[in-house]
Design a protein around this motif. Sequence first.
Motif, mmCIF file in Angstrom:
data_model
loop_
_atom_site.group_PDB
_atom_site.id
_atom_site.type_symbol
_atom_site.label_atom_id
_atom_site.label_comp_id
_atom_site.label_asym_id
_atom_site.label_seq_id
_atom_site.Cartn_x
_atom_site.Cartn_y
_atom_site.Cartn_z
ATOM 1 N N ILE A 15 21.145 142.599 17.500
ATOM 2 C CA ILE A 15 20.129 143.105 16.560
ATOM 3 C C ILE A 15 20.593 142.923 15.135
ATOM 4 C CG2 ILE A 15 18.981 145.199 15.746
ATOM 5 C CD1 ILE A 15 18.888 146.105 18.677
ATOM 6 N N ASN A 16 21.858 143.211 14.880
ATOM 7 C CA ASN A 16 22.401 143.051 13.534
ATOM 8 C C ASN A 16 22.351 141.592 13.099
ATOM 9 O OD1 ASN A 16 22.886 145.746 13.282
ATOM 10 N ND2 ASN A 16 24.999 145.636 14.019
ATOM 11 N N ASP A 17 22.618 140.658 14.020
ATOM 12 C CA ASP A 17 22.551 139.230 13.705
ATOM 13 C C ASP A 17 21.130 138.807 13.364
ATOM 14 O OD1 ASP A 17 25.211 138.943 14.072
ATOM 15 O OD2 ASP A 17 25.071 138.173 16.123
ATOM 16 N N THR A 18 20.174 139.334 14.095
ATOM 17 C CA THR A 18 18.766 139.000 13.814
ATOM 18 C C THR A 18 18.357 139.473 12.435
ATOM 19 O OG1 THR A 18 18.220 139.134 16.156
ATOM 20 C CG2 THR A 18 16.382 139.295 14.601
ATOM 21 N N LEU A 19 18.775 140.674 12.068
ATOM 22 C CA LEU A 19 18.458 141.220 10.742
ATOM 23 C C LEU A 19 19.079 140.366 9.636
ATOM 24 C CD1 LEU A 19 17.205 143.426 9.030
ATOM 25 C CD2 LEU A 19 19.300 144.783 9.351
ATOM 26 N N ALA A 20 20.324 139.971 9.916
ATOM 27 C CA ALA A 20 21.002 139.112 8.925
ATOM 28 C C ALA A 20 20.281 137.789 8.761
ATOM 29 C CB ALA A 20 22.451 138.881 9.363
ATOM 30 N N ASP A 21 19.805 137.227 9.891
ATOM 31 C CA ASP A 21 19.062 135.979 9.809
ATOM 32 C C ASP A 21 17.780 136.145 9.017
ATOM 33 O OD1 ASP A 21 20.971 134.662 11.225
ATOM 34 O OD2 ASP A 21 19.945 134.846 13.168
ATOM 35 N N GLU A 22 17.128 137.276 9.232
ATOM 36 C CA GLU A 22 15.892 137.552 8.490
ATOM 37 C C GLU A 22 16.174 137.665 6.996
ATOM 38 O OE1 GLU A 22 14.187 141.011 10.189
ATOM 39 O OE2 GLU A 22 13.448 140.003 12.000
ATOM 40 N N ILE A 23 17.290 138.318 6.687
ATOM 41 C CA ILE A 23 17.666 138.453 5.274
ATOM 42 C C ILE A 23 17.944 137.080 4.678
ATOM 43 C CG2 ILE A 23 19.423 139.334 3.693
ATOM 44 C CD1 ILE A 23 19.635 141.775 5.572
ATOM 45 N N ASP A 24 18.664 136.248 5.481
ATOM 46 C CA ASP A 24 18.943 134.883 5.014
ATOM 47 C C ASP A 24 17.653 134.110 4.803
ATOM 48 O OD1 ASP A 24 21.631 135.314 5.052
ATOM 49 O OD2 ASP A 24 21.965 134.380 7.016
ATOM 50 N N ALA A 25 16.733 134.288 5.754
ATOM 51 C CA ALA A 25 15.459 133.571 5.650
ATOM 52 C C ALA A 25 14.671 134.027 4.433
ATOM 53 C CB ALA A 25 14.644 133.766 6.927
ATOM 54 N N GLN A 26 14.690 135.356 4.205
ATOM 55 C CA GLN A 26 13.990 135.892 3.049
ATOM 56 C C GLN A 26 14.581 135.371 1.744
ATOM 57 O OE1 GLN A 26 14.008 140.127 3.403
ATOM 58 N NE2 GLN A 26 12.529 140.189 5.093
ATOM 59 N N ALA A 27 15.925 135.360 1.715
ATOM 60 C CA ALA A 27 16.598 134.854 0.517
ATOM 61 C C ALA A 27 16.254 133.391 0.286
ATOM 62 C CB ALA A 27 18.111 135.037 0.650
ATOM 63 N N ALA A 28 16.282 132.619 1.377
ATOM 64 C CA ALA A 28 15.940 131.202 1.260
ATOM 65 C C ALA A 28 14.500 131.020 0.812
ATOM 66 C CB ALA A 28 16.184 130.499 2.595
ATOM 67 N N ALA A 29 13.592 131.867 1.391
ATOM 68 C CA ALA A 29 12.186 131.781 1.017
ATOM 69 C C ALA A 29 11.988 132.132 -0.445
ATOM 70 C CB ALA A 29 11.356 132.707 1.906
ATOM 71 N N GLN A 30 12.704 133.173 -0.887
ATOM 72 C CA GLN A 30 12.610 133.568 -2.294
ATOM 73 C C GLN A 30 13.127 132.464 -3.205
ATOM 74 O OE1 GLN A 30 14.735 137.244 -2.457
ATOM 75 N NE2 GLN A 30 13.075 138.457 -1.543
ATOM 76 N N LYS A 31 14.244 131.853 -2.790
ATOM 77 C CA LYS A 31 14.800 130.753 -3.582
ATOM 78 C C LYS A 31 13.832 129.573 -3.630
ATOM 79 C CE LYS A 31 18.871 127.807 -4.060
ATOM 80 N NZ LYS A 31 20.201 127.464 -3.494
ATOM 81 N N GLN A 32 13.232 129.281 -2.449
ATOM 82 C CA GLN A 32 12.271 128.184 -2.400
ATOM 83 C C GLN A 32 11.046 128.484 -3.261
ATOM 84 O OE1 GLN A 32 12.725 125.202 -0.930
ATOM 85 N NE2 GLN A 32 10.786 124.582 -1.900
ATOM 86 N N ALA A 33 10.606 129.775 -3.176
ATOM 87 C CA ALA A 33 9.454 130.179 -3.983
ATOM 88 C C ALA A 33 9.758 130.047 -5.470
ATOM 89 C CB ALA A 33 9.053 131.613 -3.648
ATOM 90 N N ALA A 34 10.984 130.450 -5.847
ATOM 91 C CA ALA A 34 11.393 130.314 -7.247
ATOM 92 C C ALA A 34 11.428 128.860 -7.662
ATOM 93 C CB ALA A 34 12.760 130.972 -7.457
ATOM 94 N N ASN A 35 11.982 128.019 -6.768
ATOM 95 C CA ASN A 35 12.029 126.584 -7.068
ATOM 96 C C ASN A 35 10.619 126.000 -7.187
ATOM 97 O OD1 ASN A 35 14.823 126.616 -7.031
ATOM 98 N ND2 ASN A 35 14.985 125.963 -4.883
ATOM 99 N N ASP A 36 9.733 126.426 -6.249
ATOM 100 C CA ASP A 36 8.359 125.948 -6.290
ATOM 101 C C ASP A 36 7.657 126.388 -7.573
ATOM 102 O OD1 ASP A 36 8.784 124.789 -3.852
ATOM 103 O OD2 ASP A 36 7.743 126.336 -2.691
ATOM 104 N N ALA A 37 7.904 127.659 -7.955
ATOM 105 C CA ALA A 37 7.286 128.181 -9.175
ATOM 106 C C ALA A 37 7.776 127.415 -10.402
ATOM 107 C CB ALA A 37 7.583 129.673 -9.323
ATOM 108 N N ALA A 38 9.095 127.154 -10.420
ATOM 109 C CA ALA A 38 9.657 126.400 -11.538
ATOM 110 C C ALA A 38 9.080 124.988 -11.582
ATOM 111 C CB ALA A 38 11.178 126.352 -11.426
ATOM 112 N N ALA A 39 8.971 124.374 -10.400
ATOM 113 C CA ALA A 39 8.409 123.021 -10.333
ATOM 114 C C ALA A 39 6.955 123.018 -10.783
ATOM 115 C CB ALA A 39 8.537 122.466 -8.915
#
Length: 281
Positions: free
Chosen positions: A62-86
Amino acid sequence: MALIRPTGKHRRPSRISRTTASAAGVAALTTTGVISGLAAPALAADASADHASTGLTQAIAINDTLADEIDAQAAAQKQAANDAAAQKKAEEAARQKAAEQKRKAEAAAKEKAEAKAKKEAEAKAAKEAKERARERAARDAERKRLNAYVAPVAGSYVSTSYKAGGGMWSSGSHTGIDFHAASGTSVQAVGAGTVVEAGWGGAYGNNIVIKMNDGTYTQYGHLSSISVTVGQAVTPGQQIGLSGSTGNSSGPHLHFEARTGAEYGSDIDPLAYLRSHGVSV
């Protein structure tokens, strides 16, 4: 009590590290007797049960799944920021491109308007210059016409010359020249001037005297009719009367004189006078 090893300030432990740390923590609890004391009945009941039945592996998953979700969220946020900048960069580029196109369009429109205005100004200047040239030509033509001289009777000839002798003239000689002309033939002013006499002139019959613009005088005698008045300005070739045989005349003709003054006796050679002004007689 620590169940996992400490991590770096900005680094979360990997899944393998977390799993290893969790297993080590379980082993430590077992060694100290904490888990043994708490879960003795369960361990005693089934000594062969593996650690999966304890729920520890499930918790780790369960802890690994949560960490993956956090990683995914961080990646999504980074991608969103990159998309917004682009997107922002693309919008800025589009804005700059539109501004440049607008500037070019305005510059082209201004250049076109200036070219049109220049062309219209040149056309107007050319038209005005042409009009001035036409007016100047008209003035020159009128000046030339006014300065021109013509014969007093068109298409005629001299029938009696200047200074011809005979008893018909009180002075003993002819003071002018006679032009052949049937009665009623148009008589015209030989040049531009002003009428100073128009009426009966004794031996000259109906006569007209004109002061020419050059200061000389011309006389037209034996007329059958007069069509001008004293003070009237006349132009070259303008009809001033009709030929006839009034006064001391032997028949219809035009008596023409050129004088330096208005009075009788100031006569000059009328034929030479006309020829000096370009009249072919």
